[in-house]
Design an enzyme around this catalytic site. Sequence first.
Site, PDB file in Angstrom:
ATOM      1  N   GLY A 388       1.009  -1.311  -0.059  1.00 26.97           N
ATOM      2  CA  GLY A 388       0.002   0.041   0.162  1.00 26.97           C
ATOM      3  C   GLY A 388       0.908   1.260  -0.161  1.00 26.97           C
ATOM      4  O   GLY A 388       2.099   1.039   0.025  1.00 26.97           O
ATOM      5  N   PRO A 389       0.365   2.469  -0.103  1.00 26.82           N
ATOM      6  CA  PRO A 389       1.003   3.663  -0.269  1.00 26.82           C
ATOM      7  C   PRO A 389       1.719   3.968   1.211  1.00 26.82           C
ATOM      8  O   PRO A 389       1.466   3.409   2.312  1.00 26.82           O
ATOM      9  CB  PRO A 389      -0.090   4.932  -0.474  1.00 26.82           C
ATOM     10  CG  PRO A 389      -1.339   3.938  -0.901  1.00 26.82           C
ATOM     11  CD  PRO A 389      -1.202   2.471  -0.199  1.00 26.82           C
ATOM     12  N   PRO A 390       2.548   4.930   1.082  1.00 25.18           N
ATOM     13  CA  PRO A 390       3.201   5.232   2.436  1.00 25.18           C
ATOM     14  C   PRO A 390       2.491   5.817   3.580  1.00 25.18           C
ATOM     15  O   PRO A 390       1.528   6.523   2.835  1.00 25.18           O
ATOM     16  CB  PRO A 390       4.303   6.225   1.921  1.00 25.18           C
ATOM     17  CG  PRO A 390       4.503   6.097   0.325  1.00 25.18           C
ATOM     18  CD  PRO A 390       3.359   5.655   0.058  1.00 25.18           C
ATOM     19  N   GLY A 391       2.703   5.548   4.606  1.00 23.66           N
ATOM     20  CA  GLY A 391       1.960   6.201   5.647  1.00 23.66           C
ATOM     21  C   GLY A 391       0.674   5.716   6.091  1.00 23.66           C
ATOM     22  O   GLY A 391      -0.164   6.161   6.869  1.00 23.66           O
ATOM     23  N   LYS A 394       1.286   0.414   7.463  1.00 27.09           N
ATOM     24  CA  LYS A 394       1.634  -1.209   7.492  1.00 27.09           C
ATOM     25  C   LYS A 394       2.677  -1.599   8.455  1.00 27.09           C
ATOM     26  O   LYS A 394       2.459  -2.797   8.868  1.00 27.09           O
ATOM     27  CB  LYS A 394       2.284  -1.044   5.839  1.00 27.09           C
ATOM     28  CG  LYS A 394       1.690  -0.731   4.775  1.00 27.09           C
ATOM     29  CD  LYS A 394       2.390  -0.981   3.501  1.00 27.09           C
ATOM     30  CE  LYS A 394       3.497  -0.312   3.238  1.00 27.09           C
ATOM     31  NZ  LYS A 394       3.074   1.128   3.301  1.00 27.09           N
ATOM     32  N   THR A 395       3.541  -0.608   8.994  1.00 24.98           N
ATOM     33  CA  THR A 395       4.502  -1.232   9.888  1.00 24.98           C
ATOM     34  C   THR A 395       3.740  -1.259  11.271  1.00 24.98           C
ATOM     35  O   THR A 395       4.161  -2.127  12.017  1.00 24.98           O
ATOM     36  CB  THR A 395       5.631  -0.099  10.021  1.00 24.98           C
ATOM     37  OG1 THR A 395       6.279   0.003   8.901  1.00 24.98           O
ATOM     38  CG2 THR A 395       6.798  -0.591  11.062  1.00 24.98           C
ATOM     39  N   SER A 711      -3.902   3.436 -18.520  1.00 21.52           N
ATOM     40  CA  SER A 711      -5.318   3.851 -18.221  1.00 21.52           C
ATOM     41  C   SER A 711      -5.547   5.371 -18.571  1.00 21.52           C
ATOM     42  O   SER A 711      -6.908   5.634 -18.107  1.00 21.52           O
ATOM     43  CB  SER A 711      -5.319   3.496 -16.683  1.00 21.52           C
ATOM     44  OG  SER A 711      -4.438   4.447 -15.836  1.00 21.52           O
ATOM     45  N   LYS A 754      -8.156   5.579  -7.069  1.00 22.68           N
ATOM     46  CA  LYS A 754      -8.601   6.408  -8.177  1.00 22.68           C
ATOM     47  C   LYS A 754      -9.862   7.088  -7.637  1.00 22.68           C
ATOM     48  O   LYS A 754     -10.001   8.457  -7.912  1.00 22.68           O
ATOM     49  CB  LYS A 754      -8.743   5.941  -9.457  1.00 22.68           C
ATOM     50  CG  LYS A 754      -7.477   5.473 -10.068  1.00 22.68           C
ATOM     51  CD  LYS A 754      -7.518   4.790 -11.390  1.00 22.68           C
ATOM     52  CE  LYS A 754      -6.021   4.626 -12.094  1.00 22.68           C
ATOM     53  NZ  LYS A 754      -6.198   3.900 -13.228  1.00 22.68           N
TER      54      LYS A 754
END
Length: 807
Positions: A388-391, A394-395, A711, A754
């Site tokens: 997934g995107p940063p922030g 996940k951690t 796309s 999106k």
Amino acid sequence: MNDDIETRDEPERRPEAEISTGTTLVHSGRGTPRPETLSILPMRETVLFPELVMPLVLNAPASIEAAQSAMRSEQPVGLLLASPNDEDGQDSDIRDSLHRVGTAVNILRYVTGQDGQHHLVCQGLARFRVREFIEDDDGRLTARVNWIDEPEAEGDKHIDARMNHLRNRALEAIELMSQPSRELAQAIQSITSAALLADATAGYLGLKPKEKQQILEAVELEPRLELVQSFLDYRVEVMQLSADINQQTQQRMSEHQRKAMLREQMRSIQRELGEDESVAEEVERLREQLDEAHLPEEARQQTDRELKRLERMSDASAEYSMVRTYLELMAELPWVKLSEDRIDIGESRTILDDDHYGLDKIKRRILEHLAVHKLNPEGKAPILCFVGPPGVGKTSLGRSIARAMNREFVRASLGGVHDESEIRGHRRTYVGAMPGTIISHLRKAGTRNPVFMLDEMDKLGASAHGDPASAMLEVLDPSQNDSFNDHYLGVPFDLSKVMFIATANVLDSIPGPLRDRMEVIEVPGYTREEKQQIARRYLVGRQLEQAGLAREQCDISDEALNRLITDYTREAGLRNLDREIGAIVRHAAVQVAEGKPGPGLIEADDLADILGPRRVDNEVALRTATAGVATGLAWTPAGGDILFVEASRAPGSGRLTITGQLGDVMKESAQAALSLVKARADELNIEQERLDKSDIHIHVPAGAIKKDGPSAGVALYTALVSLLTERKVRADVAMTGEISLRGQVLPIGGVKEKTLAAHQAGITTVMLPARNAKDEHDIPDNVREALDIRYIEHVDQAAEIALEAAD
């Protein structure tokens, strides 16, 4: 002798299983009078030896009274084994629990000890069999008996052979005793009666009462000898095994003592030579630590060799520190230490809800993973990979999993790792060698089963020093990592108990074989409402705590948080939002540090004074009223984003120019869109001359950012149609989808990201490929309700929805 006789020298009580020195072997005499009735003494032990003098102990009052009466009348008594569940003579139904074959004895001496116990010294007469039990006038237990004579076996070769074999085995058993008795051996050798040999041999075997009773009831000599022989053979085998075990233990002890003595001698020699004792002390310390570490056999052999090398080295040697460092690592690694899992699904759900807002699908999958591990701790669970995107957390999800499982948490960042040795370690032949990141972090964790987070898995690199992604294949393969080979260790290390969790921003850069070993869980970006809730529940409180402020001194209103999200940040995660909240809190901290009461509640209008003007402009508002501009939707590693496609026309020869740092795939999409427009010029009412005598320039702003992917095809086509027909594109419409040369709209990825980007940018209508309708369940409910989602199959539908009517 009567029942009042007492003595202070209480005779030593001798167990029946032992014939000690001084035991008298006497013959009962065939001429001894044998009464038809006997007073019966129930016993807890079977009394075997009808021809031996034996000490007995009485406890039950009835037995004591019967023994005293027999002592006064100089009559023999009968000893019968009672069931172990009954007390001696105290049960009214004691006759039902008595065996029918016993031993008749004469009482030679009766003694009452200081402890209150009643002792008898008896002489065995013969075996007897009970015909019936009767009670005398005093209520004592009496029985009519048949006396059993010992069979004669003189001249029987079979009996003599069995006697010789039994005597030899008996002497062998005596030699195996912890304290062999010569007198006992001599007594066994002097016995000439087969019956007496069988009974005497059984005396020191330590048999159970029922086993002794079997021997007592075996009247015939050959079966009796055979029975005693079987018990004796078993006893000899047990004693031999015990002796072997004792010998092995003594050998190990003596070997340990010998080594200790040699080490002490070595230290003495070193003192005489004036050498430093630090080496010997260091080796001894390392040896103790390695013993406590409980290394596997292969690792133990390796460390023993290195310890011997270290003993022969001087501490000034360059290799000395290398060997010592290696041995210290081996001693500190958690070879056997495991954290105890305490998985409670209800508590785990609470932990995940407390630490993370939203992410329901992710939490459900994590709870499934924990439930399976709880039910089958030895199973090989899949390795999770959060993408997934940063922030987006996940951690922190990995930390929550470790807390829910009661395990240690370690994190290794793989971003920028381009050397295989950083994973597998360096060989100790190199200067500055060290273990790989896997072993190093396990050493810090202190347990063999931590939650190990491999961060930034997609940013592994490759170089001339090897491919670290290939080295990770063994680490993340449950069928191989039980014998992970770190080059520095030189011996296998078991990683099968480690719970590995990987994180990545994109999957494309992770090699296929490595990706195949992991279960991918996508962690999407947050909606505006989710960000506001997370900021209210977690971020503001954390920043206030770090700054040492209270809520009364500084707080942020919901409207101000919403303004922060829309005007000062645009991201899928929360890092920039956390920074902006930190900036507001620090602004308040300055006022409080100056002695002021603090700003109190921060409103939306205060943000410009604290943070400056808005940093994120509403790009939809920047659109011009000029035809040829369309709004597309793009996916980035940081989440979804809107993408403007601008097209302009100038006199020329039909040349196409594409700018904006576009990749090859996006350039091909632009070329395909123009070809499609030319092919459909008549249907779109576009003059052919305009196409032939115009140079078309397609530009995608933000030229410093590389853009690629198929796309944007629908947006490119719509922008070209808008330019050439001079019909403007609706400002509230955004679109995505790949196109074919026949005008079909093909499916794309990243639907949730999106649509989130469109919602945050103020778009109200979104066009998606019809084949992406299956992905609608990934879109949050509030976003789905706020957007008018149109599914299209052909570019004609896109032009019809997006273009305004001609002027």
